[in-house]
Design a protein around this motif. Structure first.
Motif, PDB file in Angstrom:
ATOM      1  N   VAL A 175      -4.163   6.174   7.169  1.00 19.88           N
ATOM      2  CA  VAL A 175      -5.106   5.268   7.826  1.00 19.88           C
ATOM      3  C   VAL A 175      -5.661   5.908   9.089  1.00 19.88           C
ATOM      4  N   GLU A 176      -4.846   6.666   9.801  1.00 20.45           N
ATOM      5  CA  GLU A 176      -5.335   7.349  11.005  1.00 20.45           C
ATOM      6  C   GLU A 176      -6.413   8.378  10.655  1.00 20.45           C
TER       7      GLU A 176
ATOM      8  N   ALA B  82      -9.494   6.407   9.778  1.00 24.12           N
ATOM      9  CA  ALA B  82     -10.132   5.833  10.972  1.00 24.12           C
ATOM     10  C   ALA B  82     -10.947   6.887  11.719  1.00 24.12           C
TER      11      ALA B  82
ATOM     12  N   ALA C  95       0.128   5.729   0.096  1.00 20.38           N
ATOM     13  CA  ALA C  95      -0.962   6.629   0.482  1.00 20.38           C
ATOM     14  C   ALA C  95      -0.667   8.066   0.084  1.00 20.38           C
TER      15      ALA C  95
ATOM     16  N   TRP D 123       0.830  -1.204   0.000  1.00 24.75           N
ATOM     17  CA  TRP D 123       0.000   0.000   0.000  1.00 24.75           C
ATOM     18  C   TRP D 123       0.867   1.258   0.000  1.00 24.75           C
TER      19      TRP D 123
ATOM     20  N   ASP E 122       0.434   4.829   7.614  1.00 31.32           N
ATOM     21  CA  ASP E 122      -0.179   4.953   8.936  1.00 31.32           C
ATOM     22  C   ASP E 122      -0.867   6.304   9.123  1.00 31.32           C
TER      23      ASP E 122
ATOM     24  N   LEU F 118      -5.562   5.601  -1.323  1.00 30.38           N
ATOM     25  CA  LEU F 118      -4.738   4.452  -0.986  1.00 30.38           C
ATOM     26  C   LEU F 118      -4.566   3.616  -2.245  1.00 30.38           C
TER      27      LEU F 118
ATOM     28  N   LEU G 150      -6.295  -2.919   6.943  1.00 30.92           N
ATOM     29  CA  LEU G 150      -5.546  -1.661   7.027  1.00 30.92           C
ATOM     30  C   LEU G 150      -5.528  -1.133   8.458  1.00 30.92           C
ATOM     31  N   PHE G 151      -6.541  -1.488   9.248  1.00 30.35           N
ATOM     32  CA  PHE G 151      -6.690  -0.908  10.566  1.00 30.35           C
ATOM     33  C   PHE G 151      -6.113  -1.785  11.673  1.00 30.35           C
TER      34      PHE G 151
END
Length: 192
Positions: A160-161, A164, A79, A77, A157, A99, A187-188
């Motif tokens: 993804v944060e 989330a 981003a 991945w 990361d 992503l 991913l999480f």
């Protein structure tokens, strides 16, 4: 069948056909692939990845993932994150998270999420098979310039944060999480 490993349009057409079949016929299709793929001389991911993008049955998805084998590299991945130039549906500014998952050769899987100024999800777009060669400075994805513009490469990361937080805000507002997000639960998982 080898054309499926090098022609994105052929691979996507086969995947769409596969996705429209009843479950028992999809199982038969996978049985045939299990027998044929080892004789083709191409990585299994080239044949199975497009099918994964359209398969909704969790048992068959797991079977496809196992058949694909390991992907190249430790983290397939990448981003990008940035402000979009296109207004969100309610005219609030929005952030775009892109992503990109490397699959095979120049084939990639895309997850594009737009987040509103209130941190809620505005849209989620999943493209299971796309041509990764379109990612160059100045290209546009979902209204946001890629590369040299406002969309910038960030650590996975970090993206993804942000995603989330958007999912949590979306749920707090009483909205269901888009179904497509269940395909990306990995991913999480904690990677620390």
């Amino acid at each position: 069948m080898q054309a499926l490993a090098s022609d994105a349009e052929a691979a996507w057409a086969a995947a769409l056909t596969y996705g429209d079949l009843p479950r028992d016929i999809r199982e038969t299709w996978l049985d045939a692939l299990d027998a044929d793929v080892p004789t083709l001389g191409v990585p299994p991911v080239a044949i199975y990845a497009p099918l994964l993008g359209v398969e909704g049955d969790e048992e068959l998805r797991l079977r496809i993932v196992r058949a694909m084998g390991p992907l190249e590299g430790d983290c397939p991945w990448r981003a990008w994150l940035g402000e979009t130039s296109a207004a969100a549906p309610d005219d609030r500014s929005a952030c775009t998270i892109v992503l990109v998952r490397s699959l095979y050769l120049h084939f990639v899987e895309l997850l594009i999420c737009r987040v509103g100024s209130g941190d809620e999800l505005h849209s989620v777009t999943h493209e299971p098979l796309s041509d990764g060669r379109s990612f160059t400075d100045g290209a546009e994805i979902d209204g946001a310039p890629y590369g040299g513009g406002t969309l910038r490469h960030v650590p996975l990361d970090d993206a993804v944060e942000v995603l989330a937080h958007a999912i949590v805000a979306h749920r707090r507002q009483g909205h269901p999480v888009p179904d497509v997000m269940t395909k990306f639960v990995d991913l999480f998982t904690f990677r620390g």
